[in-house]
Design a protein around this motif. Structure first.
Motif, PDB file in Angstrom:
ATOM      1  N   ARG A 117      -4.141  34.450  31.270  1.00 55.83           N
ATOM      2  CA  ARG A 117      -3.541  34.469  29.933  1.00 55.83           C
ATOM      3  C   ARG A 117      -3.735  33.137  29.220  1.00 55.83           C
ATOM      4  NH1 ARG A 117       2.901  34.071  28.995  1.00 55.83           N
ATOM      5  NH2 ARG A 117       2.844  33.532  26.785  1.00 55.83           N
ATOM      6  N   GLN A 118      -3.486  32.018  29.948  1.00 49.15           N
ATOM      7  CA  GLN A 118      -3.603  30.709  29.324  1.00 49.15           C
ATOM      8  C   GLN A 118      -5.030  30.407  28.878  1.00 49.15           C
ATOM      9  OE1 GLN A 118      -1.064  28.511  28.505  1.00 49.15           O
ATOM     10  NE2 GLN A 118       0.121  30.327  29.005  1.00 49.15           N
ATOM     11  N   LEU A 119      -6.013  30.753  29.718  1.00 52.43           N
ATOM     12  CA  LEU A 119      -7.399  30.486  29.362  1.00 52.43           C
ATOM     13  C   LEU A 119      -7.876  31.418  28.250  1.00 52.43           C
ATOM     14  CD1 LEU A 119      -8.852  29.759  32.875  1.00 52.43           C
ATOM     15  CD2 LEU A 119      -8.936  28.215  30.923  1.00 52.43           C
ATOM     16  N   ALA A 120      -7.439  32.679  28.291  1.00 52.08           N
ATOM     17  CA  ALA A 120      -7.797  33.609  27.220  1.00 52.08           C
ATOM     18  C   ALA A 120      -7.177  33.154  25.893  1.00 52.08           C
ATOM     19  CB  ALA A 120      -7.326  35.021  27.575  1.00 52.08           C
ATOM     20  N   PHE A 121      -5.914  32.714  25.957  1.00 53.34           N
ATOM     21  CA  PHE A 121      -5.238  32.212  24.756  1.00 53.34           C
ATOM     22  C   PHE A 121      -5.956  30.997  24.203  1.00 53.34           C
ATOM     23  CE2 PHE A 121      -2.124  29.212  22.957  1.00 53.34           C
ATOM     24  CZ  PHE A 121      -1.641  29.974  21.912  1.00 53.34           C
ATOM     25  N   ARG A 122      -6.333  30.083  25.101  1.00 53.82           N
ATOM     26  CA  ARG A 122      -7.031  28.874  24.669  1.00 53.82           C
ATOM     27  C   ARG A 122      -8.354  29.216  23.992  1.00 53.82           C
ATOM     28  NH1 ARG A 122      -9.772  24.681  28.797  1.00 53.82           N
ATOM     29  NH2 ARG A 122     -11.245  23.822  27.315  1.00 53.82           N
ATOM     30  N   THR A 123      -9.066  30.185  24.567  1.00 49.67           N
ATOM     31  CA  THR A 123     -10.341  30.602  23.980  1.00 49.67           C
ATOM     32  C   THR A 123     -10.123  31.219  22.609  1.00 49.67           C
ATOM     33  OG1 THR A 123     -11.206  31.034  26.200  1.00 49.67           O
ATOM     34  CG2 THR A 123     -12.418  31.971  24.351  1.00 49.67           C
ATOM     35  N   LEU A 143     -19.502  38.022  20.900  1.00 48.46           N
ATOM     36  CA  LEU A 143     -18.398  37.125  21.215  1.00 48.46           C
ATOM     37  C   LEU A 143     -17.307  37.834  22.008  1.00 48.46           C
ATOM     38  CD1 LEU A 143     -17.858  35.031  17.955  1.00 48.46           C
ATOM     39  CD2 LEU A 143     -18.628  34.196  20.170  1.00 48.46           C
ATOM     40  N   SER A 144     -16.950  39.058  21.586  1.00 47.60           N
ATOM     41  CA  SER A 144     -15.888  39.789  22.277  1.00 47.60           C
ATOM     42  C   SER A 144     -16.289  40.090  23.714  1.00 47.60           C
ATOM     43  CB  SER A 144     -15.561  41.093  21.539  1.00 47.60           C
ATOM     44  OG  SER A 144     -16.665  41.986  21.570  1.00 47.60           O
ATOM     45  N   ARG A 145     -17.566  40.395  23.931  1.00 45.58           N
ATOM     46  CA  ARG A 145     -18.032  40.699  25.282  1.00 45.58           C
ATOM     47  C   ARG A 145     -18.007  39.444  26.162  1.00 45.58           C
ATOM     48  NH1 ARG A 145     -18.060  45.942  26.711  1.00 45.58           N
ATOM     49  NH2 ARG A 145     -19.791  46.543  28.054  1.00 45.58           N
ATOM     50  N   ILE A 146     -18.405  38.330  25.596  1.00 47.80           N
ATOM     51  CA  ILE A 146     -18.397  37.068  26.357  1.00 47.80           C
ATOM     52  C   ILE A 146     -16.974  36.726  26.801  1.00 47.80           C
ATOM     53  CG2 ILE A 146     -18.681  34.568  26.130  1.00 47.80           C
ATOM     54  CD1 ILE A 146     -21.120  35.183  24.317  1.00 47.80           C
ATOM     55  N   ILE A 147     -16.012  36.866  25.896  1.00 47.20           N
ATOM     56  CA  ILE A 147     -14.629  36.540  26.217  1.00 47.20           C
ATOM     57  C   ILE A 147     -14.069  37.526  27.241  1.00 47.20           C
ATOM     58  CG2 ILE A 147     -12.294  36.364  25.267  1.00 47.20           C
ATOM     59  CD1 ILE A 147     -13.604  35.427  22.649  1.00 47.20           C
ATOM     60  N   GLU A 148     -14.415  38.814  27.087  1.00 46.48           N
ATOM     61  CA  GLU A 148     -13.933  39.831  28.024  1.00 46.48           C
ATOM     62  C   GLU A 148     -14.428  39.549  29.445  1.00 46.48           C
ATOM     63  OE1 GLU A 148     -14.565  44.614  28.932  1.00 46.48           O
ATOM     64  OE2 GLU A 148     -15.277  43.743  27.051  1.00 46.48           O
ATOM     65  N   ARG A 149     -15.732  39.303  29.576  1.00 40.86           N
ATOM     66  CA  ARG A 149     -16.281  39.015  30.900  1.00 40.86           C
ATOM     67  C   ARG A 149     -15.758  37.692  31.436  1.00 40.86           C
ATOM     68  NH1 ARG A 149     -21.555  40.550  28.995  1.00 40.86           N
ATOM     69  NH2 ARG A 149     -22.005  38.325  28.905  1.00 40.86           N
ATOM     70  N   GLY A 150     -15.590  36.716  30.549  1.00 36.31           N
ATOM     71  CA  GLY A 150     -15.116  35.407  30.983  1.00 36.31           C
ATOM     72  C   GLY A 150     -13.719  35.457  31.563  1.00 36.31           C
ATOM     73  N   THR A 151     -12.796  36.190  30.909  1.00 35.38           N
ATOM     74  CA  THR A 151     -11.428  36.281  31.426  1.00 35.38           C
ATOM     75  C   THR A 151     -11.397  37.004  32.767  1.00 35.38           C
ATOM     76  OG1 THR A 151     -11.104  38.266  30.050  1.00 35.38           O
ATOM     77  CG2 THR A 151     -10.298  36.175  29.187  1.00 35.38           C
ATOM     78  N   LYS A 152     -12.227  38.037  32.917  1.00 31.79           N
ATOM     79  CA  LYS A 152     -12.301  38.722  34.211  1.00 31.79           C
ATOM     80  C   LYS A 152     -12.872  37.796  35.280  1.00 31.79           C
ATOM     81  CE  LYS A 152     -12.659  43.465  32.489  1.00 31.79           C
ATOM     82  NZ  LYS A 152     -13.513  44.673  32.394  1.00 31.79           N
ATOM     83  N   ILE A 154     -12.612  34.556  35.351  1.00 31.44           N
ATOM     84  CA  ILE A 154     -11.579  33.572  35.681  1.00 31.44           C
ATOM     85  C   ILE A 154     -10.585  34.170  36.671  1.00 31.44           C
ATOM     86  CG2 ILE A 154      -9.616  32.295  34.747  1.00 31.44           C
ATOM     87  CD1 ILE A 154     -11.326  32.091  32.131  1.00 31.44           C
ATOM     88  N   GLU A 155     -10.173  35.412  36.435  1.00 31.10           N
ATOM     89  CA  GLU A 155      -9.237  36.062  37.351  1.00 31.10           C
ATOM     90  C   GLU A 155      -9.830  36.158  38.753  1.00 31.10           C
ATOM     91  OE1 GLU A 155      -6.536  40.128  37.648  1.00 31.10           O
ATOM     92  OE2 GLU A 155      -8.074  39.940  36.093  1.00 31.10           O
TER      93      GLU A 155
END
Length: 628
Positions: A117-123, A143-152, A154-155
């Motif tokens: 959550r914190q990293l997604a919020f920061r992004t 952009l939305s795809r990059i953020i979606e894959r990135g948060t997954k 990170i988890e």
């Protein structure tokens, strides 16, 4: 937050470095509850590993008891020396170990999700801090795809590095120690060589698969970008009947994704097979040694079963070593682009020690402003003018003259290369962006609404406003009656980008939310240029009400909307060609007068054609009317 930003890099390919970078999110400052969850999850994790090592022992003792060779008196209670009791103890131990594992996962779940959550919020916050130039050059779908894959990703990294990597090495060390103490150095050597070959092969094969994974991600991003772009332009696709072309473009990206994804799974098969071969050979050698020892009477059948059980247990964390390494490396690949986004520096930032804008009158001044999006193509070349407090100044000129650029500079979407823009004598670069933008209201040419209700879109001008204020703003914008006629009223959904509303209705909603914001400074950026003459007149009447007693900068294409301006600035090729009132500029008979004459002739032609059509329609109705 800024300090953390510097620690995370797109080049962080070292799993240990990744743990260090992500540690502030897994051990969050000021969250004692989450820290204690990490502590207890770690404790339960270690306990579960020690309990797990008891399972092979109970299994060994069970086998020996069935053969009448168990000799654990003094170590186990008397009631547990029987074969049945030992079998039951074996399975109870498995359940206890499973319980500790699940308790560990439950405790750590909130920690992992908090980090995500914190990293997604920061992004998300960082995306809004980046400049308009960045967003104009990037595609939303990508952009939305990059953020979606990135948060997954990170988890995955947070979970597996903490819950699997450390306990796996602990289990390996304990297993190696047990083999050494119980069966000799040869068993330790075989275990060490097997594990080393297993890890070496896993690392090399996983590194090879990273490039394949990256290719798959690029194809996935490209396909998603094309899909989102095509759906956002649904009407344009229909206008030109290019559904088949769009489908082919999307399918070409998916074909590349298909090949890359197939390669990913094929390479995974080879990786798993290689791991199986290495571990299988190690297991075979060790069990052959144990079988000879049993035949020689040096070991019992229980010892043979114990060694096999230990190896089977070790195969699980070993498999996790390969799995964890692959997931961490693939997670790094997935978050690589997101970390790259986090490293993009905002083009426009608040100056150190910036203060809030203090509005006393709202006077605007452009002083020798030079600006260019591209250094090779200057847009504004030394623009200087003032908008006195409470007055209206209009900026007109041919397309490409730099009119809309002036509104973007006033809003600080970009910073000027030289010169200055001030409000009440304060340079907009010296005040906070938040205070600057809260003091300015904008009615843009292309109004884009959120896919929500009309009330939500109007209230966006002042989120805390009550329903009465929203309704009053709608009335001032001359859209209240229209909203009341809708079945759901203010709760009517406007659709994606507001496409369920007409151009005039969207403009009125934009005016209403600006009215609700009630800013001291107003920018009207070609707010009526895309409307028909009748709608333009209605919208202009609403704009006249809104701009009354406000400092107003009007960017206009249609000159009929700026007749009443206190001053009109005529731009040509980024420079002020003429300035004055409407009457003075007509009398001068220059660029403004020629533009006025052309637009007046076009308007007259449009009205004449409308009258002809109306008379033709009336004639048809008259001829078709029944005789009386």
């Amino acid at each position: 937050m800024a300090d953390r930003k510097k620690t995370i890099s797109a080049d962080s390919s070292n799993p240990l470095q990744t743990i260090i970078n992500l540690w502030p999110y897994m051990w969050p400052a000021g969250r004692f509850d989450l820290k204690m969850r990490v502590v207890w999850a770690s404790v339960y994790l270690l306990i579960s590993k020690f309990v797990l090592l008891l399972v092979p022992y109970f299994f060994k003792w069970s086998i020996d008891a069935l053969n009448g060779k168990v000799d654990m008196a003094g170590i186990l209670p008397t009631f547990m020396l029987g074969a049945i009791a030992l079998v039951i103890a074996t399975n109870i131990t498995r359940l206890i170990q499973l319980g500790f594992n699940q308790l560990r996962d439950a405790l750590f779940a909130s920690v992992g999700q908090h980090a995500v959550r914190q990293l997604a919020f920061r992004t998300f916050v960082h995306m809004h801090q980046l400049s308009l130039r960045f967003h104009l050059e990037r595609k939303t779908g990508g952009l939305s795809r990059i953020i979606e894959r990135g948060t997954k990703g990170i988890e995955t990294i947070v979970r597996f590095t903490i819950l699997n990597t450390i306990p796996t090495f602990v289990e390996f060390l304990l297993t190696a120690l047990i083999f050494w103490r119980g069966y000799g150095f040869s068993y330790l050597a075989i275990t060490a060589v097997t594990v080393w070959l297993y890890i070496w092969f896993t690392v090399r094969a996983s590194d090879w698969r990273i490039s394949i994974r990256r290719s798959m991600n690029e194809s996935d991003t490209d396909a998603n970008t094309k899909a989102i772009d095509s759906l956002l332009n649904f009407e344009t696709v229909k206008y030109f009947g290019n559904e088949e072309m769009e489908a082919k473009r999307f399918d070409s990206s998916m074909a590349r994704y298909e090949k890359a994804a197939t390669d990913v799974w094929t390479s995974l098969g080879w990786l798993n097979f290689g791991q199986g071969v290495i571990f299988g050979l190690g297991t075979t050698v060790m069990l052959v040694f144990s079988a000879y020892a049993v035949l020689a009477g040096k070991q019992t059948v229980g010892d043979f079963v114990f060694i096999n059980s230990m190896l089977l247990q070790l195969s699980v964390p070993l498999n996790f070593i390969g799995f964890v390494y692959r997931e961490i490396r693939q997670g790094l690949t997935d978050i690589e682009e997101m970390f790259g986004l986090l490293e993009v520096e905002p083009e426009v930032v608040d100056a150190p020690g910036a203060q809030a804008l203090a509005i006393s009158q709202g006077a605007i001044a452009f002083k020798d402003v030079h600006f260019a999006y591209d250094p090779a193509r200057p847009i504004l070349k030394g623009i200087s003018f003032e908008v006195p407090a409470g007055k209206t100044v209009a900026v007109v000129g041919p397309s490409g003259a730099g009119k809309s650029t002036m509104s973007r500079l006033l809003y600080r979407f970009y910073d000027v290369q030289s010169g200055s823009i001030t409000i009440d004598g304060q340079d907009v670069r010296s005040v906070t962006q938040k205070s600057l933008r809260s003091a300015i209201g904008m009615v843009p040419q292309d109004t884009v609404l959120f896919n929500d209700t009309i009330a939500y879109n109007i209230r966006y001008g002042r989120p805390g406003a009550d329903d009465a204020a929203v309704m009053a703003a709608a009335e001032i914008a001359q859209i209240g009656h229209f909203i009341e006629m809708l079945p759901e009223g203010f709760d009517t959904k406007v659709g994606e980008r507001g496409l369920k509303l007409s151009g005039g209705e969207k403009q009125r909603v934009a005016i209403a939310r600006t009215v609700l914001k009630s800013p001291p400074v107003l920018i009207l950026d070609e707010a009526t240029s895309a409307l028909d003459t009748t709608t333009e007149r209605d919208i202009q009447a609403a704009l006249d009400v809104v701009s009354k007693n406000r400092t107003t900068l009007v960017i206009a294409h249609r000159l009929s909307t700026v007749i009443g301006a206190d001053e009109i600035i005529v731009l040509k090729s980024g420079e002020i060609a003429e300035r004055g009132t409407h009457a003075a500029l007509l009398e001068r008979n220059g660029l403004y007068a020629s533009m006025w004459n052309r637009q007046r002739e076009a308007t007259q032609a449009e009205e004449h054609l409308k009258q002809v059509r109306e008379s033709d329609d009336l004639g048809v109705v008259t001829r078709l009317a029944p005789a009386t």
